[in-house]
Design an enzyme around this catalytic site. Structure first.
Site, PDB file in Angstrom:
ATOM      1  N   HIS A 207      -3.002  -4.355   2.715  1.00  0.00           N
ATOM      2  CA  HIS A 207      -2.531  -3.237   1.996  1.00  0.00           C
ATOM      3  C   HIS A 207      -1.908  -3.802   0.718  1.00  0.00           C
ATOM      4  O   HIS A 207      -2.218  -2.937  -0.284  1.00  0.00           O
ATOM      5  CB  HIS A 207      -1.454  -2.817   2.758  1.00  0.00           C
TER       6      HIS A 207
ATOM      7  N   GLU B 189      -1.600  -6.715   6.574  1.00  0.00           N
ATOM      8  CA  GLU B 189      -0.258  -6.260   5.833  1.00  0.00           C
ATOM      9  C   GLU B 189      -0.783  -6.780   4.343  1.00  0.00           C
ATOM     10  O   GLU B 189      -0.456  -5.947   3.369  1.00  0.00           O
ATOM     11  CB  GLU B 189       1.055  -6.669   6.225  1.00  0.00           C
TER      12      GLU B 189
HETATM   13 ZN   LIG Z   1      -2.175  -0.536   8.011  1.00  0.00          ZN
END
Ligand SMILES: [Zn+2]
Length: 600
Positions: A396, A393
């Protein structure tokens, strides 16, 4: 597992482990003021309708006002959706989120004229506008992208008919969703302790990870018995969805549903074909992995319900969130000082909502927008798996951060095709770091198992789905009705080819197509596999190539400023060739060999 323990209420969590949403809006009051000002102003955008062809200045004004409104709406949406997710049982934030969603759909209606009106303008005229007003230069690539839709846009009255039918087109997917999530009732089975438990979608995957084979087998057989009883209905919803995609592609002059779906990201179909070929060529590696699984689990036959149980106990690797932060910083050091600073910011400025609480949205995600921090929702448990989720995460979030800081609003986002590359590059770097750090064989085995299972789920399994998805569209387009008998027969054959002769192909697996929501996402799944393979190649380049890091950072900063394939080429990966795929399989083979040697 401590899942029986009572979860804390939202208010009981320590503040430093929650996300700080005050940087979006200081208070609910300031959210309300912003909401009211948006509501008051957005309808004036309708006044630009019919002016786009009047001149360069008019086009620029309309475009910039629409973008400013959508940016404003983005902030309202982010705040409401995060507040809602932190405790979905909170009625106040449910209502807030509902209001933003309905405002969003009103906004879409208000500006729905914009794209068709722009597309109706002659391309030469648009070029002349850019010459005339230099401020339009910024939008050149955006306008160029839009113009490629021209040959797939119909006459205004036809577009209206299609738009009016769009609600009907989503019926097959909605029917699947209601049937699968609301109406299905699963049998009661016995868990590890012999307690009777109602099978659900949620606990099905937990049961498949059980160390107790009786539990896995029972869960598997009982779960599929429900799909078997409704297979004709599921075939009908799926066939309906395939027909919709094929119909849309035909009326819009695309060569196939796949061409239409991939064109939205400017991807050529050969990218998809290369993936299927490469995976097919490397199935022997997958079969070797399955053989090892059978050996480690000490099973006479490996069944389809033996695929998810861990090779060794997960408890051999516990990581607290504090330790995970430290490991993340160390593992991602190869990404350089700028990247480290952003990770530190994420921890210091409370981008992350760490703990589970009553009513919190399950799973994990990263969510941000142009003007705000890219927040992360977690439901933390002290495990290796959760460490991987955190690193994923953060991949991202840092991608979002670098894109928004380096691109103007119009290009300040990235397509899904690129998104999973940033997150899984981090996973690859973590694997390399952990393997270097591991002192004991048990630790090494745990890490290798985590990686290989991840590869199996992301590359082999998603490609199997991608292959079947394309097969269904192709067959339907040539007039073959997708009845359940036909789907079962072909899915079973495909599954047998993927898993090989050494695995027992339980007859239930023929029905797997019936329960996969992603088959309603329109050629979505292949991107998991291409993304993971590209990231393997990138992680290697970052570590071994002098220019690898700079090229990688250029990808994280590019956003929508160029076509996705071009962005990746700049980063050093040509996704139209098989080279990056073969490099990923080399990594898989290498780790598999290590695991085989350790287990000897
Ligand atoms: Zn992902």
């Amino acid at each position: 597992m401590s899942k029986m323990q009572e979860l804390p209420a939202r208010e009981e969590l320590p503040e430093d482990l929650t996300w700080d949403l005050k940087s979006i809006y200081e208070s609910d009051q300031s959210f309300e003021e912003s909401f009211a000002s948006f509501e008051e102003n957005y309808q004036s955008l309708a006044s630009y309708q019919g002016t786009l062809a009047d001149g360069a200045d008019q086009l620029l004004t309309a475009l910039e006002n629409i973008l400013a409104s959508s940016r404003h709406l983005g902030n309202l949406h982010l705040y409401a959706h995060l507040k809602n997710d932190q405790d979905t049982s909170n009625a106040k934030y449910q209502e807030l989120y509902d209001r933003v969603r309905s405002l969003s759909s009103q906004f879409s209606v208000t500006i729905s004229w914009f794209q068709p009106e722009l597309l109706a303008i002659d391309e030469g005229k648009i070029q002349a506008y850019i010459q005339e007003n230099s401020e339009l230069e910024l939008y050149r690539h955006y306008l160029e992208r839009l113009m490629t839709k021209k040959e797939h846009t119909l006459r205004e009255s036809e577009e209206e008919l299609l738009a009016g039918a769009s609600n009907l087109f989503s019926v097959p997917g909605q029917t699947f969703s209601v049937l699968n999530n609301a109406d299905l009732k699963f049998p009661v089975i016995e868990d590890e302790e012999g307690q009777k438990v109602q099978l659900t979608h949620g606990n099905y995957s937990e049961f498949l990870e059980s160390k107790n084979r009786r539990v896995r087998e029972n869960a598997f057989k009982n779960y599929y018995s429900v799909y078997e009883g409704l297979q004709n209905t599921f075939a009908t919803t799926l066939y309906g969805n395939v027909k919709v995609q094929n119909y849309r592609a035909t009326v819009r002059n695309y060569s196939s549903a796949r061409d239409a779906a991939l064109s939205s990201n400017f991807i050529k179909e050969d990218v998809y074909d290369r993936l299927l070929e490469a995976v097919d060529n490397h199935l022997p590696s997958f079969h070797r992995y399955l053989k090892l699984r059978k050996k480690v689990l000490k099973l006479k036959d490996l069944h389809m319900y033996d695929m998810y149980t861990p090779l060794i106990k997960e408890s051999s690797f516990e990581v607290t969130f504090e330790e995970a932060k430290e490991i993340t910083l160390q593992a991602l050091k190869p990404l350089g000082a700028e990247y480290q600073e952003i990770l530190q910011k994420a921890f210091d400025e409370r981008w992350i909502d760490v703990c589970e609480n009553k009513g919190k949205r399950s799973g994990a995600y990263s969510s941000g927008n142009y003007d705000n921090n890219p927040y992360i929702l977690l439901n933390w448990h002290d495990s290796l798996n959760n460490l991987y989720t955190l690193v994923h995460e953060l991949g991202h979030s840092v991608h979002t951060y670098l894109t928004t800081k380096n691109q103007p609003y119009i290009y300040g986002d990235y397509p899904i095709f690129l998104a999973e590359i940033a997150s899984t590059t981090n996973e690859n770097l973590l694997t390399i770091y952990l393997l270097n750090q591991a002192d004991t064989d048990t630790e090494k085995i745990t890490i290798l198992n985590q990686y290989l299972d991840g590869f199996k789920g992301t590359v082999f399994r998603q490609t199997q789905f991608a292959e079947f998805e394309h097969f269904m569209h192709d067959q339907a387009a040539s007039g073959q009705p997708l009845i359940s008998h036909f789907l079962n027969e072909h899915y079973y054959k495909l599954n047998k080819r993927y898993y090989g002769e050494d695995v027992v192909s339980d007859e239930e697996i023929a029905l797997e197509w019936s329960r996969i929501p992603h088959f309603y996402y329109n050629y979505y799944v292949y991107q998991y596999a291409t993304g993971f393979c590209a990231s393997s190649a990138l992680a290697e380049a970052i570590l071994s190539d002098e220019t690898g890091l700079d090229r990688y950072l250029s990808f994280l900063k590019a956003g929508q400023s160029d076509y996705p394939i071009e962005v990746m080429k700049e980063a050093g990966v040509d996704m139209r060739s098989s080279d990056y795929l073969n490099r990923a399989f080399e990594v898989f083979d290498r780790y598999l060999k290590q695991l085989e040697d350790l287990i000897q």
